[in-house]
Scaffold this motif. Sequence first.
Motif, PDB file in Angstrom:
ATOM      1  N   ASN A  37       0.824  -1.223   0.000  1.00 58.38           N
ATOM      2  CA  ASN A  37       0.000   0.000   0.000  1.00 58.38           C
ATOM      3  C   ASN A  37       0.847   1.258   0.000  1.00 58.38           C
ATOM      4  O   ASN A  37       0.377   2.329   0.367  1.00 58.38           O
ATOM      5  CB  ASN A  37      -0.960   0.024   1.194  1.00 58.38           C
ATOM      6  N   ASN A  42       2.958   2.095   1.932  1.00 60.56           N
ATOM      7  CA  ASN A  42       3.207   2.604   3.279  1.00 60.56           C
ATOM      8  C   ASN A  42       4.690   2.563   3.554  1.00 60.56           C
ATOM      9  O   ASN A  42       5.434   1.798   2.944  1.00 60.56           O
ATOM     10  CB  ASN A  42       2.487   1.728   4.309  1.00 60.56           C
ATOM     11  N   HIS A  88      -1.853  -4.776   6.384  1.00 61.56           N
ATOM     12  CA  HIS A  88      -2.914  -4.059   7.097  1.00 61.56           C
ATOM     13  C   HIS A  88      -2.374  -2.970   8.009  1.00 61.56           C
ATOM     14  O   HIS A  88      -3.075  -2.499   8.895  1.00 61.56           O
ATOM     15  CB  HIS A  88      -3.766  -5.052   7.899  1.00 61.56           C
ATOM     16  N   LYS A  89      -1.094  -2.601   7.788  1.00 60.39           N
ATOM     17  CA  LYS A  89      -0.550  -1.530   8.616  1.00 60.39           C
ATOM     18  C   LYS A  89      -1.367  -0.257   8.395  1.00 60.39           C
ATOM     19  O   LYS A  89      -1.647   0.130   7.261  1.00 60.39           O
ATOM     20  CB  LYS A  89       0.907  -1.257   8.240  1.00 60.39           C
ATOM     21  N   LEU A  90      -1.745   0.346   9.487  1.00 61.37           N
ATOM     22  CA  LEU A  90      -2.557   1.566   9.392  1.00 61.37           C
ATOM     23  C   LEU A  90      -1.654   2.779   9.491  1.00 61.37           C
ATOM     24  O   LEU A  90      -0.851   2.905  10.402  1.00 61.37           O
ATOM     25  CB  LEU A  90      -3.583   1.595  10.529  1.00 61.37           C
ATOM     26  N   GLU A  91      -1.782   3.649   8.534  1.00 66.06           N
ATOM     27  CA  GLU A  91      -1.001   4.871   8.571  1.00 66.06           C
ATOM     28  C   GLU A  91      -1.917   5.988   8.117  1.00 66.06           C
ATOM     29  O   GLU A  91      -2.459   5.939   7.021  1.00 66.06           O
ATOM     30  CB  GLU A  91       0.204   4.752   7.633  1.00 66.06           C
ATOM     31  N   LEU A 149      -3.002   9.021   6.399  1.00 62.73           N
ATOM     32  CA  LEU A 149      -2.456   9.851   5.323  1.00 62.73           C
ATOM     33  C   LEU A 149      -3.507  10.860   4.873  1.00 62.73           C
ATOM     34  O   LEU A 149      -3.578  11.222   3.724  1.00 62.73           O
ATOM     35  CB  LEU A 149      -2.069   8.978   4.129  1.00 62.73           C
ATOM     36  N   VAL A 150      -4.355  11.277   5.821  1.00 68.41           N
ATOM     37  CA  VAL A 150      -5.433  12.194   5.448  1.00 68.41           C
ATOM     38  C   VAL A 150      -4.831  13.563   5.137  1.00 68.41           C
ATOM     39  O   VAL A 150      -4.168  14.165   5.981  1.00 68.41           O
ATOM     40  CB  VAL A 150      -6.455  12.301   6.581  1.00 68.41           C
TER      41      VAL A 150
END
Lengths: 178, 359
Positions: B242, B244, B255-258, B260-261
């Motif tokens: 993704n 990331n 599935h690492k959540l980062e 980026l909003v």
Amino acid sequence: MSKVNPPLRAAKPGEPADAGRRSFFSWMSLAWVSFTASMLAAGTATARFMFPNVLFEPPLTFRAGRPEELQVGIVDERFKDSNQVWLVREGGGIYALSTTCTHLGCTPNWLSAEQKFKCPCHGSGFYITGINFEGPAPRPLERFAISLADDGQLVIDKGRKFQQEKGQWELPGAYLEF
Amino acid sequence: METIKDIINTLTAPEILITLATILLFVSAKYRHVFYTNTVALVLFPAMFVFMAISMFDEDFYLIVTKPDNVPIVGMLFLIPFFTWFSMREAVRNDRRTDSGTPLIEKEETADKVLTWPDLVYTELIAIVLLTVLLVGWSILIPAPLEESANPAATPNPSKAPWYFLGLQEMLVYFDPWLAGVVFPGLIIVGLMAIPYIDTNPKGNGYYTFKERSWEIMTFLFGFLILWVLLVILGTFLRGPNWNFFGPYEYWDTHKLEALVNVDLSDYFWVRLLGMGRPDNILIRESVGFLVVLGYFLIPPMVLARTIFKRFYENLGPARYHIMVFLLLCMASLPIKMVLRWLFNLKYIIGIPEFFFNI
């Protein structure tokens, strides 16, 4: 004159003096005509070659099963491989999302745990609605026209697309009340 | 051990890595008499090697470094610092000779002319043969990584450009495709081609020097080492699923959540600053962005011409000066946009997705 253009052969008795020259020109024009014809034929064949006999592209309009088969809040990925479309059903209805990232055209993945579409190329992220919220994608995913056929099946028309940033998601066809 | 790994994982985050590398570049140039010496190299390069060797025991690090695609970048990790160090060392030595009035190294090494044939051609022939042997050996030992047949519905995750384009791919995170994919690559090529016409200063031709051309050398090194090579390294080793960021000792978790909003400048101005909605008219909505971009390209050239670039303006003349500053501002826009993204989550200064025009 005759010094510059001597006759190709001596005139036979009874023949006009420049018959050799005349026949030369008729041969020349025949050669040019056939050359042009062969070039045109080759050009036509090449142009024809650009349009394959069989196209392995799915039709733009396809039937996507009955709307009851879709579950609320679940992204339906059955048509991702074959037609590049995600079907999403939420409380009030159904819409068909394009699987082409609006950044540079990669195919994002639906991550159900995070409830978002995430593009592997540059990290763009989209909500389940298709709205872009992270990464470089400049605009939301496109939606395709969706309607209900007489036999109760969903019909997706990829020939008509709806872009949120142009306010087209409000138009009829972008969303199927269900 | 785990603590050290965690620290390195944190330090290699793009914002920290690029900042640290920039500081290192400029500090090492400032104290070049200390940094670009044999002693430092004898410590630095073996230390890098030992660091790599120890890191190989880490499973995630091993996987990413030994990937056939990434092998040339591992070589680059050593080669580019080495050649930078080497040329800077020669430059420092030459500058010292100029100060004391002794002849330059190049003059001492070859007092006479060197002939193209046989001297140069033979050297090139040997280099060609050796490199061919290396490439053949390499291609036999490490087979090309082939994947399954292409499927438009399944983009590999992560999807990486060839290594030499990873700097461009990294740029795409910060800029709209038409800028990062078309305008900037074009400007890089045109700008590099323009250098001999803009910079006609003959100093440094045929010999190493730093002191005589410090500004030019530092501009080039910043553009090449930080904005190109470092981004290639970052894209190769530190970008995972993704797109990331992943530290060198981090597992590539899909599935690492980062978060980026990102927010456009128009949002910051109309919604957050003025507390009203964004105007419907596109030109009014983006007027702030247009002013910022126009100001960026119009004001600095004039201000710089009267202050720190006064010498350039006088030497180059208006036309060459403005081309030079324009290219410089374009180059500077990449780190500026990066910093704005890191600090303020700024997405676009001008954002008109309706017409595919985003800056």
